[in-house]
Design an enzyme around this catalytic site. Structure first.
Site, PDB file in Angstrom:
ATOM      1  N   GLU A  54      -0.086   8.515  -4.936  1.00 36.10           N
ATOM      2  CA  GLU A  54      -0.672   7.658  -3.900  1.00 36.10           C
ATOM      3  C   GLU A  54       0.354   6.656  -3.389  1.00 36.10           C
ATOM      4  O   GLU A  54       0.437   6.388  -2.186  1.00 36.10           O
ATOM      5  CB  GLU A  54      -1.900   6.945  -4.465  1.00 36.10           C
ATOM      6  CG  GLU A  54      -2.682   6.140  -3.454  1.00 36.10           C
ATOM      7  CD  GLU A  54      -2.256   4.689  -3.398  1.00 36.10           C
ATOM      8  OE1 GLU A  54      -2.373   4.060  -2.331  1.00 36.10           O
ATOM      9  OE2 GLU A  54      -1.788   4.185  -4.440  1.00 36.10           O
TER      10      GLU A  54
ATOM     11  N   ASP B 151       1.443   6.763   0.473  1.00 31.35           N
ATOM     12  CA  ASP B 151       1.233   5.587   1.307  1.00 31.35           C
ATOM     13  C   ASP B 151       2.456   5.303   2.182  1.00 31.35           C
ATOM     14  O   ASP B 151       2.336   5.043   3.382  1.00 31.35           O
ATOM     15  CB  ASP B 151       0.922   4.383   0.408  1.00 31.35           C
ATOM     16  CG  ASP B 151       0.782   3.091   1.192  1.00 31.35           C
ATOM     17  OD1 ASP B 151      -0.198   2.940   1.934  1.00 31.35           O
ATOM     18  OD2 ASP B 151       1.674   2.224   1.056  1.00 31.35           O
TER      19      ASP B 151
ATOM     20  N   ASP C 123      -7.474   6.600  -1.463  1.00 33.60           N
ATOM     21  CA  ASP C 123      -6.321   6.860  -2.327  1.00 33.60           C
ATOM     22  C   ASP C 123      -5.986   8.344  -2.362  1.00 33.60           C
ATOM     23  O   ASP C 123      -4.809   8.727  -2.356  1.00 33.60           O
ATOM     24  CB  ASP C 123      -6.605   6.384  -3.754  1.00 33.60           C
ATOM     25  CG  ASP C 123      -6.585   4.875  -3.903  1.00 33.60           C
ATOM     26  OD1 ASP C 123      -6.128   4.185  -2.974  1.00 33.60           O
ATOM     27  OD2 ASP C 123      -7.038   4.385  -4.959  1.00 33.60           O
TER      28      ASP C 123
ATOM     29  N   GLU D  63      -3.936   9.820   0.469  1.00 36.51           N
ATOM     30  CA  GLU D  63      -2.523   9.492   0.320  1.00 36.51           C
ATOM     31  C   GLU D  63      -1.887  10.234  -0.850  1.00 36.51           C
ATOM     32  O   GLU D  63      -0.726  10.649  -0.766  1.00 36.51           O
ATOM     33  CB  GLU D  63      -2.363   7.985   0.166  1.00 36.51           C
ATOM     34  CG  GLU D  63      -2.763   7.225   1.428  1.00 36.51           C
ATOM     35  CD  GLU D  63      -2.705   5.717   1.279  1.00 36.51           C
ATOM     36  OE1 GLU D  63      -2.509   5.042   2.303  1.00 36.51           O
ATOM     37  OE2 GLU D  63      -2.853   5.214   0.147  1.00 36.51           O
TER      38      GLU D  63
END
Length: 230
Positions: A50, A54, A123, A126
């Site tokens: 994640e 991101d 989450d 990502e």
């Protein structure tokens, strides 16, 4: 092929990407509570993926907006990117892809609605992106984002301005939007708030969120969609 592998293969069909190393996808769908509950310290969770996803998402979204809107200033582009990569938008995409049906959670997280919690779904969008990048490179990562996030881009980038836009719409009619709190649920550490949008005598969308403000923004955004405002 095991039952688990078959289910992941079906998910890969929906994602539009088939992993060379399917364990990366499994990791991208594993919440830290799962390993903690069963004391499986060797089982990785999605947090590192994640983190990577991101950063990759911010780059891909920034590049797309930069070329798509050459007339917009840095400040406006920043707001559009914030709407595009916010929890509300990413969790909706993850919900449509069915990530909640595949996430590995502790029994406690599952009982309290973790499979449909916006923060967890966000989450996972990502983390899956991070997994695709590691497995197939940047071009495949871009395809994933383009396929699932860049559709209906104009509407998705309204999110951070939704309450302002709705207020301007209501004021033209001599009204002010109200956001009554309909209820709360969930444990103290993961409270869920439900609000509605009311303009005059009409109640429009209802929405839930991990904060009252977030629920209000989501409800406002959905009301704009119902009203056909873009």
């Amino acid at each position: 092929m095991s039952d688990s592998s078959e289910k992941l293969a079906a998910l890969e069909d929906r994602i539009g990407y088939h992993f060379h190393d399917q364990s990366l996808l499994q990791t991208a769908l594993t919440h830290k509570s799962f390993a903690n509950e069963y004391h499986l310290h060797e089982v990785p969770n999605y947090e590192r993926l994640e983190f990577l996803g991101d950063a990759i998402l911010e780059y891909i979204a920034s590049e797309e907006l930069y070329y798509r809107y050459p007339e917009l200033s840095e400040g406006v582009l920043t707001k559009k990117r914030a709407s595009l990569v916010c929890e509300y938008t990413l969790s909706r995409v993850s919900r449509e892809l069915g990530y909640g049906d595949h996430v590995r959670l502790s029994n406690g997280e599952r009982r309290t609605g973790g499979k449909d919690r916006p923060s967890i779904l966000c989450d996972m969008f990502e983390s899956v992106l991070g997994a695709i990048y590691l497995d197939g490179g940047m071009e495949e990562a871009k395809k994933y984002v383009e396929r699932h996030l860049f559709t209906d881009l104009e509407h998705k980038t309204l999110f951070t301005d939704a309450k302002t836009i709705l207020q301007e719409y209501a004021q033209k009619k001599g009204l002010i939007p109200e956001y009554p709190l309909l209820g709360t649920s969930g444990p103290d550490h993961a409270r869920i708030y439900t609000v509605a949008v009311r303009i005059g005598d009409t109640t429009y969308a209802t929405a839930t969120g991990g904060s009252i403000k977030g629920a209000q923004m989501e409800a406002a955004h959905e009301t704009l969609r119902l009203l056909g405002i873009s």
